[in-house]
Every structure is written in C-alpha cells, then in structure tokens.
Design a protein around this motif. Structure first.
Motif, PDB file in Angstrom:
ATOM      1  N   THR A 167      39.708  66.750  21.333  1.00 10.92           N
ATOM      2  CA  THR A 167      39.104  67.347  22.504  1.00 10.92           C
ATOM      3  C   THR A 167      37.733  67.242  22.671  1.00 10.92           C
ATOM      4  O   THR A 167      36.871  67.722  23.574  1.00 10.92           O
ATOM      5  N   GLY A 168      37.118  66.587  21.418  1.00  8.40           N
ATOM      6  CA  GLY A 168      35.567  66.008  21.816  1.00  8.40           C
ATOM      7  C   GLY A 168      34.780  66.860  21.046  1.00  8.40           C
ATOM      8  O   GLY A 168      33.622  66.817  20.996  1.00  8.40           O
ATOM      9  N   TYR A 169      35.246  67.767  20.156  1.00  5.01           N
ATOM     10  CA  TYR A 169      34.304  68.847  19.515  1.00  5.01           C
ATOM     11  C   TYR A 169      33.951  68.191  18.084  1.00  5.01           C
ATOM     12  O   TYR A 169      35.075  67.600  17.377  1.00  5.01           O
ATOM     13  N   VAL A 170      32.934  68.398  17.464  1.00  9.32           N
ATOM     14  CA  VAL A 170      32.667  67.777  16.168  1.00  9.32           C
ATOM     15  C   VAL A 170      32.867  69.004  15.177  1.00  9.32           C
ATOM     16  O   VAL A 170      32.469  70.247  15.465  1.00  9.32           O
ATOM     17  N   VAL A 171      33.615  68.675  14.194  1.00  8.74           N
ATOM     18  CA  VAL A 171      33.929  69.249  13.146  1.00  8.74           C
ATOM     19  C   VAL A 171      33.125  69.082  11.488  1.00  8.74           C
ATOM     20  O   VAL A 171      33.274  67.846  11.312  1.00  8.74           O
ATOM     21  N   ARG A 172      32.443  69.854  10.776  1.00  8.72           N
ATOM     22  CA  ARG A 172      31.849  69.411   9.533  1.00  8.72           C
ATOM     23  C   ARG A 172      32.369  70.206   8.648  1.00  8.72           C
ATOM     24  O   ARG A 172      32.751  71.172   8.782  1.00  8.72           O
ATOM     25  N   LEU A 203      45.822  68.141  17.791  1.00  8.70           N
ATOM     26  CA  LEU A 203      46.816  67.238  18.804  1.00  8.70           C
ATOM     27  C   LEU A 203      47.262  68.064  19.964  1.00  8.70           C
ATOM     28  O   LEU A 203      47.468  67.829  21.198  1.00  8.70           O
ATOM     29  N   GLU A 204      47.837  69.452  19.598  1.00 12.61           N
ATOM     30  CA  GLU A 204      48.353  70.365  20.638  1.00 12.61           C
ATOM     31  C   GLU A 204      47.121  70.690  21.569  1.00 12.61           C
ATOM     32  O   GLU A 204      47.511  70.727  22.687  1.00 12.61           O
ATOM     33  N   ALA A 205      46.160  70.921  21.173  1.00 18.72           N
ATOM     34  CA  ALA A 205      44.856  71.285  21.963  1.00 18.72           C
ATOM     35  C   ALA A 205      44.681  70.056  22.896  1.00 18.72           C
ATOM     36  O   ALA A 205      44.052  70.392  24.155  1.00 18.72           O
ATOM     37  N   ALA A 206      44.644  69.154  22.293  1.00 18.25           N
ATOM     38  CA  ALA A 206      44.271  67.726  23.035  1.00 18.25           C
ATOM     39  C   ALA A 206      45.308  67.326  24.213  1.00 18.25           C
ATOM     40  O   ALA A 206      44.962  67.115  25.372  1.00 18.25           O
ATOM     41  N   THR A 207      46.609  67.700  23.882  1.00 21.66           N
ATOM     42  CA  THR A 207      47.546  67.582  24.960  1.00 21.66           C
ATOM     43  C   THR A 207      47.403  68.452  26.153  1.00 21.66           C
ATOM     44  O   THR A 207      47.474  68.437  27.409  1.00 21.66           O
ATOM     45  N   HIS A 208      46.983  69.738  25.696  1.00 21.13           N
ATOM     46  CA  HIS A 208      46.788  71.065  26.466  1.00 21.13           C
ATOM     47  C   HIS A 208      45.534  70.486  27.331  1.00 21.13           C
ATOM     48  O   HIS A 208      45.478  70.830  28.558  1.00 21.13           O
ATOM     49  N   HIS A 287      52.235  64.072  28.318  1.00 17.07           N
ATOM     50  CA  HIS A 287      51.028  63.883  27.640  1.00 17.07           C
ATOM     51  C   HIS A 287      51.120  63.811  26.052  1.00 17.07           C
ATOM     52  O   HIS A 287      50.385  63.227  25.294  1.00 17.07           O
ATOM     53  N   ALA A 288      52.077  64.750  25.643  1.00 18.47           N
ATOM     54  CA  ALA A 288      52.133  64.915  24.351  1.00 18.47           C
ATOM     55  C   ALA A 288      52.631  63.555  23.416  1.00 18.47           C
ATOM     56  O   ALA A 288      52.059  63.181  22.516  1.00 18.47           O
ATOM     57  N   ALA A 289      53.441  62.872  24.078  1.00 22.55           N
ATOM     58  CA  ALA A 289      53.921  61.621  23.532  1.00 22.55           C
ATOM     59  C   ALA A 289      52.686  60.525  23.727  1.00 22.55           C
ATOM     60  O   ALA A 289      52.394  59.713  22.736  1.00 22.55           O
ATOM     61  N   ASP A 290      51.851  60.613  24.640  1.00 23.41           N
ATOM     62  CA  ASP A 290      50.574  59.771  24.950  1.00 23.41           C
ATOM     63  C   ASP A 290      49.558  60.058  23.592  1.00 23.41           C
ATOM     64  O   ASP A 290      49.059  59.048  22.939  1.00 23.41           O
ATOM     65  N   VAL A 291      49.509  61.476  23.260  1.00 19.56           N
ATOM     66  CA  VAL A 291      48.571  61.840  22.287  1.00 19.56           C
ATOM     67  C   VAL A 291      49.188  61.238  21.202  1.00 19.56           C
ATOM     68  O   VAL A 291      48.292  60.779  20.112  1.00 19.56           O
ATOM     69  N   ARG A 292      50.323  61.523  20.765  1.00 11.97           N
ATOM     70  CA  ARG A 292      50.771  61.145  19.437  1.00 11.97           C
ATOM     71  C   ARG A 292      50.646  59.726  19.191  1.00 11.97           C
ATOM     72  O   ARG A 292      50.439  59.086  18.277  1.00 11.97           O
ATOM     73  N   GLU A 293      50.961  58.954  20.450  1.00 13.13           N
ATOM     74  CA  GLU A 293      50.763  57.416  20.321  1.00 13.13           C
ATOM     75  C   GLU A 293      49.426  56.977  19.868  1.00 13.13           C
ATOM     76  O   GLU A 293      49.001  56.265  18.950  1.00 13.13           O
ATOM     77  N   ALA A 294      48.380  57.596  20.529  1.00 14.75           N
ATOM     78  CA  ALA A 294      47.031  57.327  20.444  1.00 14.75           C
ATOM     79  C   ALA A 294      46.546  57.592  18.979  1.00 14.75           C
ATOM     80  O   ALA A 294      45.770  57.014  18.412  1.00 14.75           O
TER      81      ALA A 294
END
Length: 318
Positions: A167-172, A203-208, A287-294
C-alpha cells in the motif's frame, strides 16, 4: 512502527538445528514426556504454534539478559484468548464490514459497534493512550525498567531493516533484540522474514486499496453518498463515523448512542440499496488474485520460512 532485534551469535545452535531439520523431513519430534509431536495441519494451529515458539524464545532470551519477562497473557475462560465478548457482557461481537455495514438489524442493535472496516482507505495511525487523572504515573524506576525491557525486546539505535508495503507505506525494524533473535532461530534469516512477513500481512490491505480505487466501486460509492445525504453528508462510511464522533462529543451518552444507531442503520440501508458491499466483494475476488500473483515470490518465501519455523518449534518442543 515495527522494531526488531540485535544479532546475537548462535552459529553452533543454528548448525545443530539445521542438521536436525534436514534429517527429519516430516517435522516430527518428541515433547518432554517423550510423546511424539508433529506439525499441526490447520493454519490456525500452525499460527498458534509459531506464536508460542516465538514467545518462548523471546522469554528465554530476556532471561539470559537478566531482564524480567512480562507476564504471559491469561487466556479467557472461553479459550479464545479474547476478553470482553458479548457473552460475558463486554463489547458487541465483531463483524467485518470492509465496504460499509450491510446488515440493518445488526446496526440497529449495535450501532457502529465493533464493525471492522469502514469502506475508507486504511492508513497507519498512532494512538496515544492518555491515562485518566486518577491513575498514578509510573515512577522513574518503573519507567527505566520498562525502557530496558523495550530495548532488550525490540532493539536499539538506527532501525537497520526497512521495507515498503504493497500500500506504499515504509515499515522499519531493528535487528538487535530478543524478538529478532527468536525470529532468526525459527526462520533462519530475520531480515528476509521481516520483509516477507510485512508483505504477506499487508496483502489484504493492498487488495482493499485497489477495490476502493476501482471505477466500479467509486460509482457505487457515489450512489451511497447521495443516498446517505439526507441523514448526513459523507463521502464514504468512514466519513459518516467521523461525523457522528464530532456530533456525539457535545451530546449526553444516551443521545450519542441513539444518534450512532440512527447513522448506522442509515448506512446499512444505503449500502443495501446501492449494492456497495456486493460491488466491493465482487471486485475483491479479482483484485486479490492480481495482488497474490504480483507477490507470488514473497508469498512462497514466507511459506518456506514458516515451514522451517514449524519444524524447529516441534523439534525443540517450543
């Protein structure tokens, strides 16, 4: 922010564990009583085993560093590990409504209740807990002890590990504490585990995120916004909750609860009439299928490291 743990040399133990795992492909082991143990089959039982193993290794590490581990959480009487369910008079039962509440009867009874998901884009938040005036603030000694525990558990200094979520956020995270040491022992490569764990958990957040940006969903959301306008102007269900919170701050508790139920029922009826939730659910499958493929490579890496961790947890009786 995620923090993690400092490198503590465990070469001899790692070599021993690796050799044992290589010689026992099915992950079978024995517990202290000599009973044969094996990797559980269900995903939930596997998750519980990994959490238990990680906790045991962290507590062992803290003890070796002469840090008193925090008390282990007490399981609830119902065995779920959760406190405050509807059965014991606590908060209402939690329901997932990622694209707005679509059950008017539930909304009439619970208002917004413990509805997880608002139909708005999720963003990381920092929540600061403010102690009520009657609570006594911890003294300097207690605060110093908490700091030592936090440093030993999560590590100190610059966070060496960094990754960006889908989703674009950086985690450290750090790599110099007991948590990282436990993850190295279980998964072999703590930095790689950190990256794949963050990726898979988002992944779930990215799909959402993809769903709520989809033109078909935006069209349904516009219909919902027009439907809810006579009750309260709002661009999405998240805005409706925010509007209620603003108005409720000036109301008596009973009036605030009544307003919440009114807003929640209106939300649910509009979600139903505009097919907002149904549209979101249908788009989610694609979209979930696309995210999991990526993220197929990271998902596969994560699965392999989980399998390694499960075998080690069983072999060591963790």
């Amino acid at each position: 922010m995620v923090r993690a743990a400092r490198f503590v040399s465990t070469v001899a133990l790692s070599m021993c564990v690796a050799a044992t795992v290589a010689g026992c492909a099915d992950g079978a082991g024995r517990d202290d009583a000599g009973e044969t143990r094996s990797v559980p089959r269900s995903a939930r039982a596997q998750d519980d085993l990994l959490k238990s193993a990680e906790s045991a290794l962290v507590r062992r590490c803290l003890t070796e560093r002469k840090i008193t581990p925090p008390p282990a959480p007490r399981p609830a009487a119902n065995g779920t590990g959760q406190v405050g369910t509807a059965q014991d008079g606590g908060s209402p039962p939690q329901r997932r409504f990622p694209y707005g509440i679509d059950d008017p009867a539930w909304a009439a009874e619970h208002g917004f209740g413990s509805a997880a998901g608002t139909g708005a884009e999720a963003r990381p938040t920092q929540q600061a807990r403010q102690a009520p005036p009657q609570e006594r603030r911890p003294g300097k000694k207690a605060m110093a002890a908490q700091r030592r525990l936090s440093d030993a558990l999560f590590g100190t200094g610059r966070r060496e590990l960094s990754t960006r979520t889908a989703t674009g956020y950086v985690v450290r995270a750090n790599s110099d504490g007991c948590l990282a040491e436990a993850q190295r022992e279980l998964y072999g490569d703590q930095a790689r585990w950190f990256r794949t764990e963050v990726a898979v958990n988002n992944l779930e957040a990215a799909t959402h995120q993809r769903v709520i940006r989809d033109p078909a969903y935006r069209t349904a959301l516009a219909r919902w916004s027009r439907c809810i306008a006579p009750v309260q102007k709002a661009g999405d269900p998240g805005e409706l909750r925010s509007a209620w919170q603003r108005r409720a701050s000036d109301l008596e508790p009973r009036d605030a609860t009544s307003l919440q139920q009114r807003y929640a029922v209106a939300e649910a009826r509009c979600v139903r009439s505009t097919a907002l939730a149904r549209t979101g659910t249908e788009l989610e499958k694609r979209h979930a299928a696309d995210v999991r493929e990526a993220y197929a490579g990271q998902i596969a890496d994560h699965r392999r490291m989980r399998e390694r961790g499960l075998r080690i947890a069983v072999l060591q009786g963790l």
